[in-house]
Design an enzyme around this catalytic site. Structure first.
Site, PDB file in Angstrom:
ATOM      1  N   HIS A  89      31.982  17.884  16.148  1.00 19.07           N
ATOM      2  CA  HIS A  89      30.585  18.076  15.714  1.00 19.07           C
ATOM      3  C   HIS A  89      29.699  18.602  16.851  1.00 19.07           C
ATOM      4  O   HIS A  89      28.876  19.498  16.637  1.00 19.07           O
ATOM      5  CB  HIS A  89      30.042  16.738  15.182  1.00 19.07           C
ATOM      6  CG  HIS A  89      28.884  16.873  14.260  1.00 19.07           C
ATOM      7  ND1 HIS A  89      28.623  15.988  13.255  1.00 19.07           N
ATOM      8  CD2 HIS A  89      27.884  17.792  14.189  1.00 19.07           C
ATOM      9  CE1 HIS A  89      27.532  16.361  12.602  1.00 19.07           C
ATOM     10  NE2 HIS A  89      27.059  17.453  13.155  1.00 19.07           N
ATOM     11  N   LYS A 113      33.409  16.390  10.059  1.00 17.63           N
ATOM     12  CA  LYS A 113      33.222  16.597  11.505  1.00 17.63           C
ATOM     13  C   LYS A 113      33.442  15.300  12.275  1.00 17.63           C
ATOM     14  O   LYS A 113      33.044  14.225  11.807  1.00 17.63           O
ATOM     15  CB  LYS A 113      31.797  17.120  11.791  1.00 17.63           C
ATOM     16  CG  LYS A 113      31.413  18.340  10.967  1.00 17.63           C
ATOM     17  CD  LYS A 113      30.075  18.933  11.369  1.00 17.63           C
ATOM     18  CE  LYS A 113      29.590  19.957  10.351  1.00 17.63           C
ATOM     19  NZ  LYS A 113      28.737  19.394   9.303  1.00 17.63           N
ATOM     20  N   TYR A 131      26.863  11.908   8.762  1.00 13.29           N
ATOM     21  CA  TYR A 131      25.866  11.998   7.683  1.00 13.29           C
ATOM     22  C   TYR A 131      25.893  10.729   6.818  1.00 13.29           C
ATOM     23  O   TYR A 131      24.982  10.486   6.033  1.00 13.29           O
ATOM     24  CB  TYR A 131      26.095  13.224   6.789  1.00 13.29           C
ATOM     25  CG  TYR A 131      26.032  14.565   7.484  1.00 13.29           C
ATOM     26  CD1 TYR A 131      25.507  14.691   8.762  1.00 13.29           C
ATOM     27  CD2 TYR A 131      26.500  15.713   6.857  1.00 13.29           C
ATOM     28  CE1 TYR A 131      25.469  15.931   9.401  1.00 13.29           C
ATOM     29  CE2 TYR A 131      26.459  16.952   7.479  1.00 13.29           C
ATOM     30  CZ  TYR A 131      25.949  17.053   8.754  1.00 13.29           C
ATOM     31  OH  TYR A 131      25.911  18.278   9.367  1.00 13.29           O
ATOM     32  N   GLY A 185      16.130  27.930   7.455  1.00 14.08           N
ATOM     33  CA  GLY A 185      15.018  27.389   8.245  1.00 14.08           C
ATOM     34  C   GLY A 185      15.018  25.894   8.438  1.00 14.08           C
ATOM     35  O   GLY A 185      14.024  25.342   8.919  1.00 14.08           O
ATOM     36  N   TYR A 219      24.274  27.086  10.283  1.00 18.47           N
ATOM     37  CA  TYR A 219      23.470  26.038   9.623  1.00 18.47           C
ATOM     38  C   TYR A 219      21.994  26.301   9.928  1.00 18.47           C
ATOM     39  O   TYR A 219      21.675  27.102  10.816  1.00 18.47           O
ATOM     40  CB  TYR A 219      23.918  24.632  10.016  1.00 18.47           C
ATOM     41  CG  TYR A 219      23.665  24.162  11.429  1.00 18.47           C
ATOM     42  CD1 TYR A 219      22.393  23.801  11.872  1.00 18.47           C
ATOM     43  CD2 TYR A 219      24.704  24.026  12.335  1.00 18.47           C
ATOM     44  CE1 TYR A 219      22.166  23.333  13.154  1.00 18.47           C
ATOM     45  CE2 TYR A 219      24.495  23.572  13.633  1.00 18.47           C
ATOM     46  CZ  TYR A 219      23.223  23.223  14.035  1.00 18.47           C
ATOM     47  OH  TYR A 219      22.988  22.761  15.314  1.00 18.47           O
ATOM     48  N   GLY A 247      28.350  28.079   1.803  1.00 19.42           N
ATOM     49  CA  GLY A 247      28.686  26.650   1.763  1.00 19.42           C
ATOM     50  C   GLY A 247      27.479  25.805   1.420  1.00 19.42           C
ATOM     51  O   GLY A 247      26.336  26.176   1.710  1.00 19.42           O
ATOM     52  N   ASP A 281      29.976  21.285   2.958  1.00 19.21           N
ATOM     53  CA  ASP A 281      29.921  20.909   4.363  1.00 19.21           C
ATOM     54  C   ASP A 281      29.358  19.502   4.510  1.00 19.21           C
ATOM     55  O   ASP A 281      28.271  19.211   4.019  1.00 19.21           O
ATOM     56  CB  ASP A 281      29.006  21.885   5.124  1.00 19.21           C
ATOM     57  CG  ASP A 281      28.965  21.547   6.599  1.00 19.21           C
ATOM     58  OD1 ASP A 281      29.896  21.941   7.317  1.00 19.21           O
ATOM     59  OD2 ASP A 281      28.020  20.855   7.031  1.00 19.21           O
ATOM     60  N   ASN A 320      17.745  20.533  -5.085  1.00 22.88           N
ATOM     61  CA  ASN A 320      16.911  20.913  -6.217  1.00 22.88           C
ATOM     62  C   ASN A 320      17.709  21.857  -7.123  1.00 22.88           C
ATOM     63  O   ASN A 320      18.207  22.885  -6.657  1.00 22.88           O
ATOM     64  CB  ASN A 320      15.653  21.601  -5.668  1.00 22.88           C
ATOM     65  CG  ASN A 320      14.807  22.225  -6.733  1.00 22.88           C
ATOM     66  OD1 ASN A 320      15.128  23.298  -7.246  1.00 22.88           O
ATOM     67  ND2 ASN A 320      13.733  21.565  -7.093  1.00 22.88           N
ATOM     68  N   SER A 372      31.779  22.851  16.554  1.00 26.76           N
ATOM     69  CA  SER A 372      30.388  23.037  16.141  1.00 26.76           C
ATOM     70  C   SER A 372      29.494  22.820  17.356  1.00 26.76           C
ATOM     71  O   SER A 372      29.787  21.962  18.199  1.00 26.76           O
ATOM     72  CB  SER A 372      30.057  22.029  15.040  1.00 26.76           C
ATOM     73  OG  SER A 372      28.706  22.127  14.657  1.00 26.76           O
TER      74      SER A 372
HETATM   75  N1  LIG Z   1      26.821  21.145  12.697  1.00 30.59           N
HETATM   76  C1  LIG Z   1      25.612  20.662  12.843  1.00 30.59           C
HETATM   77  O1  LIG Z   1      25.250  20.128  13.900  1.00 30.59           O
HETATM   78  C2  LIG Z   1      24.635  20.768  11.698  1.00 30.59           C
HETATM   79  C3  LIG Z   1      23.272  20.583  11.931  1.00 30.59           C
HETATM   80  C4  LIG Z   1      22.381  20.724  10.858  1.00 30.59           C
HETATM   81  C5  LIG Z   1      22.868  21.031   9.589  1.00 30.59           C
HETATM   82  N2  LIG Z   1      24.226  21.173   9.389  1.00 30.59           N
HETATM   83  C6  LIG Z   1      24.763  21.467   8.034  1.00 30.59           C
HETATM   84  O2  LIG Z   1      24.092  22.579   7.496  1.00 30.59           O
HETATM   85  C7  LIG Z   1      23.473  22.214   6.255  1.00 30.59           C
HETATM   86  C8  LIG Z   1      22.209  23.023   6.062  1.00 30.59           C
HETATM   87  O3  LIG Z   1      21.305  22.821   7.137  1.00 30.59           O
HETATM   88  P1  LIG Z   1      19.850  22.264   6.912  1.00 30.59           P
HETATM   89  O4  LIG Z   1      19.925  21.322   5.773  1.00 30.59           O
HETATM   90  O5  LIG Z   1      19.262  21.760   8.128  1.00 30.59           O
HETATM   91  O6  LIG Z   1      19.004  23.556   6.675  1.00 30.59           O
HETATM   92  P2  LIG Z   1      18.808  24.690   5.583  1.00 30.59           P
HETATM   93  O7  LIG Z   1      19.918  24.784   4.616  1.00 30.59           O
HETATM   94  O8  LIG Z   1      18.424  25.856   6.403  1.00 30.59           O
HETATM   95  O9  LIG Z   1      17.445  24.233   4.868  1.00 30.59           O
HETATM   96  C9  LIG Z   1      17.382  23.262   3.924  1.00 30.59           C
HETATM   97  C10 LIG Z   1      15.954  23.215   3.379  1.00 30.59           C
HETATM   98  O10 LIG Z   1      15.659  24.442   2.711  1.00 30.59           O
HETATM   99  C11 LIG Z   1      15.245  24.182   1.385  1.00 30.59           C
HETATM  100  N3  LIG Z   1      15.824  25.224   0.523  1.00 30.59           N
HETATM  101  C12 LIG Z   1      17.110  25.425   0.174  1.00 30.59           C
HETATM  102  N4  LIG Z   1      17.268  26.503  -0.622  1.00 30.59           N
HETATM  103  C13 LIG Z   1      16.019  27.011  -0.768  1.00 30.59           C
HETATM  104  C14 LIG Z   1      15.502  28.119  -1.491  1.00 30.59           C
HETATM  105  N5  LIG Z   1      16.282  28.911  -2.207  1.00 30.59           N
HETATM  106  N6  LIG Z   1      14.160  28.352  -1.433  1.00 30.59           N
HETATM  107  C15 LIG Z   1      13.337  27.552  -0.722  1.00 30.59           C
HETATM  108  N7  LIG Z   1      13.769  26.485  -0.013  1.00 30.59           N
HETATM  109  C16 LIG Z   1      15.097  26.221  -0.042  1.00 30.59           C
HETATM  110  C17 LIG Z   1      15.748  22.796   1.042  1.00 30.59           C
HETATM  111  O11 LIG Z   1      14.844  22.112   0.199  1.00 30.59           O
HETATM  112  P3  LIG Z   1      15.267  21.555  -1.276  1.00 30.59           P
HETATM  113  O12 LIG Z   1      16.403  20.573  -1.055  1.00 30.59           O
HETATM  114  O13 LIG Z   1      14.010  20.891  -1.730  1.00 30.59           O
HETATM  115  O14 LIG Z   1      15.647  22.761  -2.073  1.00 30.59           O
HETATM  116  C18 LIG Z   1      15.796  22.103   2.409  1.00 30.59           C
HETATM  117  O15 LIG Z   1      14.588  21.460   2.717  1.00 30.59           O
HETATM  118  C19 LIG Z   1      23.275  20.709   6.373  1.00 30.59           C
HETATM  119  O16 LIG Z   1      23.086  20.075   5.134  1.00 30.59           O
HETATM  120  C20 LIG Z   1      24.573  20.326   7.040  1.00 30.59           C
HETATM  121  O17 LIG Z   1      25.630  20.290   6.085  1.00 30.59           O
HETATM  122  C21 LIG Z   1      25.087  21.071  10.422  1.00 30.59           C
END
Ligand SMILES: NC(=O)c1ccc[n+]([C@@H]2O[C@H](COP(=O)([O-])OP(=O)(O)OC[C@H]3O[C@@H](n4cnc5c(N)ncnc54)[C@H](OP(=O)(O)O)[C@@H]3O)[C@@H](O)[C@H]2O)c1
Length: 323
Positions: free
Chosen positions: A117, A84, A55, A220, A216, A20, A50, A272, A166
């Site tokens: 959420h 959510k 957001y 990292g 999620y 996702g 997602d 990106n 969640s």
């Molecule tokens: N339910 C909840 O409470 C909750 C909480 C947090 C997040 N979420 C959901 O989960 C999604 C993802 O979580 P997240 O955004 O915290 O963390 P994530 O997907 O683990 O990390 C995103 C970071 O990783 C980088 N990245 C992505 N692909 C990469 C790759 N191939 N190589 C190197 N770096 C990479 C991105 O930078 P670039 O953009 O510069 O590539 C961004 O800074 C959120 O957008 C949201 O939809 C839900």
């Protein structure tokens, strides 16, 4: 749903794509970036998107989805969209109106998945984050089971295909599963999950109840103001690095592939173009059982999103136990 895209079955008969695209916008990034990124993600092959009311990007994400439908790239039924319920809308009479507000912003007729959420009801009202003088979120006494009944009504009204939760721990899940008169089980529990916090106990519990775990922070986290800055950077881990080298992929792809091979649906946010495309390569290689064991051993209970400053002290704070 286009079955070229790998999906897993949910306990209500619908399917969720195993990869996702995350749409939360990090600090200092203009909201308009999410329009471009969501379009790129759909073009690259992402079918699961997602998002969430809180957001505050559902207008932009809806615009991107509708434009990719209008130009013929996808049909509405090819897209799996998650929204959510924010914590200030837990009161049963606020649940459906909140989803209707999301749909209005999205300009869609339904969402595919609607999640509670957080298991943390907050004081309803104008503010999304009502705080007391000490800066702590003001909780509200709403029974999670009553909120769940209102979620069930959203499904019956056709506003969402599936419903889930969640940031629930095992106790919160048990509360819903043991509810008198339960009509629908949660289809999933979306939680932070990555090699440094592999959620083994929660995953086993969810599997035993036919609830899909959605990860999620899978690569990292964005490491923005909502995250604990005193945490090691996942993608810098040397073990992930050596597995990446072995498979001629990147650490991010190893972290994503790890989830898919243990039956976890993985979310990843990137705005990106290169990395959006790169993340789709998760379907192009396989980790061996030995690789999986090495990755399992990286677990060290590092939580990027403890949301301590806001939620610690809430009666339902979910992160004390491993499960
Ligand atoms: N339910 C909840 O409470 C909750 C909480 C947090 C997040 N979420 C959901 O989960 C999604 C993802 O979580 P997240 O955004 O915290 O963390 P994530 O997907 O683990 O990390 C995103 C970071 O990783 C980088 N990245 C992505 N692909 C990469 C790759 N191939 N190589 C190197 N770096 C990479 C991105 O930078 P670039 O953009 O510069 O590539 C961004 O800074 C959120 O957008 C949201 O939809 C839900």
């Amino acid at each position: 749903m286009d079955h070229k895209h790998q999906c897993v079955a949910l306990n209500d008969g619908y399917f969720i794509p195993v990869l996702g695209f995350g749409t939360s916008v990090p600090d200092k990034v203009p909201k308009s970036e999410v329009i471009k990124a969501t379009k790129l993600a759909i073009e690259a092959g992402f079918r699961h998107i997602d998002s969430a009311y809180v957001y505050q990007v559902e207008e932009e994400v809806g615009l991107a989805i509708r434009s990719k439908i209008a130009d013929g790239t996808v049909k509405r039924e090819d897209i799996f969209y998650t929204s959510k319920l924010w914590s200030t809308f837990h009161k049963p009479d606020l649940v459906q109106p909140s989803l209707e507000q999301s749909l209005k912003k999205l300009q869609l007729d339904y969402v595919d998945l609607f999640l509670i959420h957080f298991p943390l009801p907050l004081q309803s009202g104008m503010s999304l984050l009502p705080k007391d003088e000490q800066g702590k979120a003001i909780s509200e006494a709403v029974d999670l089971c009553d909120t769940w009944e209102a979620m069930e009504k959203c499904k019956d009204a056709g506003l969402t295909k599936s419903i889930g939760v969640s940031n629930f721990n095992c106790q919160h899940l048990e509360m819903i599963l043991n509810k008198t008169g339960l009509k629908y089980k949660p289809v999933c529990n979306q939680v932070e999950c990555h090699p440094f916090l592999n959620q083994r106990k929660l995953l086993d519990f969810c599997k035993s109840k036919d609830i899909v775990l959605v990860a999620y922070g899978a690569v990292g986290s964005t490491r923005d103001r909502w995250t604990d800055q005193n945490t090691p950077i996942l993608l810098d881990d040397p073990v992930l690095g050596s597995l990446a080298k072995k498979h001629k992929r990147t650490p991010a792809l190893i972290a994503l592939r790890y989830q898919l091979q243990r039956g976890v649906v993985a979310l990843v946010k990137s705005f990106n173009e290169k990395r959006i495309k790169e993340n789709m390569q998760v379907f192009e290689f396989q980790l061996t059982p030995e690789d999986m064991k090495i990755l399992d051993d990286l677990n060290r209970n590092v939580r990027y999103y403890p949301v301590v400053d806001v939620f610690y002290g809430h009666p339902n704070y979910p992160y004390f136990d491993e499960c």
